[in-house]
Design an enzyme around this catalytic site. Sequence first.
Site, PDB file in Angstrom:
ATOM      1  N   LYS A  14       0.827  -1.218   0.000  1.00 11.64           N
ATOM      2  CA  LYS A  14       0.000   0.000   0.000  1.00 11.64           C
ATOM      3  C   LYS A  14       0.856   1.261   0.000  1.00 11.64           C
ATOM      4  CE  LYS A  14      -2.251  -1.052   3.810  1.00 11.64           C
ATOM      5  NZ  LYS A  14      -1.676  -2.361   4.195  1.00 11.64           N
ATOM      6  N   ARG A  89      -9.815   0.481   8.769  1.00 13.57           N
ATOM      7  CA  ARG A  89      -9.445  -0.901   9.101  1.00 13.57           C
ATOM      8  C   ARG A  89     -10.538  -1.611   9.898  1.00 13.57           C
ATOM      9  NH1 ARG A  89      -3.545  -0.066   8.736  1.00 13.57           N
ATOM     10  NH2 ARG A  89      -2.434  -2.027   8.987  1.00 13.57           N
ATOM     11  N   ARG A 127      11.265  -6.444   5.151  1.00 15.01           N
ATOM     12  CA  ARG A 127      11.130  -5.017   5.462  1.00 15.01           C
ATOM     13  C   ARG A 127      11.650  -4.714   6.861  1.00 15.01           C
ATOM     14  NH1 ARG A 127       5.277  -2.266   4.838  1.00 15.01           N
ATOM     15  NH2 ARG A 127       4.891  -3.078   6.915  1.00 15.01           N
ATOM     16  N   ARG A 133      11.184  -1.599  12.269  1.00  8.52           N
ATOM     17  CA  ARG A 133       9.861  -1.689  12.898  1.00  8.52           C
ATOM     18  C   ARG A 133       9.740  -3.002  13.646  1.00  8.52           C
ATOM     19  NH1 ARG A 133       5.184  -0.226   8.628  1.00  8.52           N
ATOM     20  NH2 ARG A 133       3.992  -1.380  10.190  1.00  8.52           N
ATOM     21  N   ARG A 145      -1.006  -9.521  13.256  1.00  6.81           N
ATOM     22  CA  ARG A 145      -1.487  -8.471  12.340  1.00  6.81           C
ATOM     23  C   ARG A 145      -2.280  -9.091  11.189  1.00  6.81           C
ATOM     24  NH1 ARG A 145       3.728  -5.408  10.666  1.00  6.81           N
ATOM     25  NH2 ARG A 145       2.369  -3.923   9.642  1.00  6.81           N
TER      26      ARG A 145
HETATM   27  O1  C5P Z   1      -0.787   0.698   8.258  1.00  4.60           O
HETATM   28  P1  C5P Z   1       0.367   0.089   8.995  1.00  4.60           P
HETATM   29  O2  C5P Z   1       0.505  -1.373   8.735  1.00  4.60           O
HETATM   30  O3  C5P Z   1       1.618   0.847   8.813  1.00  4.60           O
HETATM   31  O4  C5P Z   1      -0.017   0.229  10.535  1.00  4.60           O
HETATM   32  C1  C5P Z   1       0.866  -0.169  11.559  1.00  4.60           C
HETATM   33  C2  C5P Z   1       0.086  -0.392  12.823  1.00  4.60           C
HETATM   34  O5  C5P Z   1      -0.608   0.798  13.199  1.00  4.60           O
HETATM   35  C3  C5P Z   1      -0.984  -1.451  12.753  1.00  4.60           C
HETATM   36  O6  C5P Z   1      -0.489  -2.750  12.899  1.00  4.60           O
HETATM   37  C4  C5P Z   1      -1.877  -1.042  13.907  1.00  4.60           C
HETATM   38  O7  C5P Z   1      -1.313  -1.417  15.140  1.00  4.60           O
HETATM   39  C5  C5P Z   1      -1.844   0.479  13.805  1.00  4.60           C
HETATM   40  N1  C5P Z   1      -2.977   0.992  13.002  1.00  4.60           N
HETATM   41  C6  C5P Z   1      -4.252   0.953  13.550  1.00  4.60           C
HETATM   42  N2  C5P Z   1      -5.321   1.424  12.843  1.00  4.60           N
HETATM   43  C7  C5P Z   1      -5.170   1.904  11.608  1.00  4.60           C
HETATM   44  C8  C5P Z   1      -3.872   1.952  11.028  1.00  4.60           C
HETATM   45  C9  C5P Z   1      -2.796   1.464  11.750  1.00  4.60           C
HETATM   46  O8  C5P Z   1      -4.425   0.519  14.680  1.00  4.60           O
HETATM   47  N3  C5P Z   1      -6.231   2.352  10.931  1.00  4.60           N
HETATM   48 MG    MG Z   2       2.096   1.020   5.203  1.00 13.49          MG
END
Ligand code: C5P
Ligand code: MG
Length: 258
Positions: A14, A89, A127, A133, A145
Amino acid sequence: MINIILFGPPGSGKGTQAEKLVKKYSLLHISTGDLFRYNLKNDTKLGKEAKKYIDKGELVPDRVTIKMLKEKVEANPKVKGYIFDGFPRTLPQSRALDRLLKTRGGVSKLLMLDVPDEELIKRLVQRGKTSGRKDDTDKKIISNRLSVYKETTLPVFNYYVKKDCSVKIWGVGDIKLIFERLSLEIDSLKGVRRKKTTSKKSSPKKATKKKASPKKAVTKKKTISKKATTKTSAKKKSTPKKTTAKTSKSKAKKTTKK
Ligand code: C5P
Ligand code: MG
């Protein structure tokens, strides 16, 4: 306004694709994950709260995430549109987004990057080596996740299927090809300025109009789009110009090579 939700599991690409798309279409990229990480790094109150969840691969509570997203959108009113990356989400986040975009043209399309689990795990671990991270390095967190995505986030895709907005894009392979598949979907939206048009063939009447019918203008591209993207069954029932469902991955690859 053109408002795109770039959807998909963690590691589906993404962020990579959003960066390219915002340049091409002059949209604002809003990544909730990046916003959280910025707050984490700066040790803000929001960052401290979010950390508790991010470190476990859990979702930050809707109340917190929605507030942060709303503030970001409202702080940037003079844009052509937004690319939402990692948001919504959850279903409450989807409904909040719809409310927020009510006066901003609504959600134009949800583009889901479809990538199998094995590939996602491989990418996330890779990554993690450079991103630093924690949620990309720990296999337990990665696995959590992915579970959260399937249980809580996937219903968002179906929510927008009902609104005839969801499109699945095969997210494995050459980054440029995936970008092209996504671009074709955005190009098919009304009001999107395309780079190349085939207006030569259109009638003089049409040619004098600045806004020629999008259908005519992208005839060529549409043909590729049909083969390069995969639609949901709900899409299948929509207008005839929309693409049909079962497109094999190999077919998609073959077509785009041409
Ligand atoms: O989008 P990304 O994978 O970078 O997000 C990292 C973390 O941020 C997720 O695993 C989650 O813990 C948190 N997050 C969330 N709600 C969202 C976007 C991200 O809780 N809408
Ligand atoms: Mg991302």
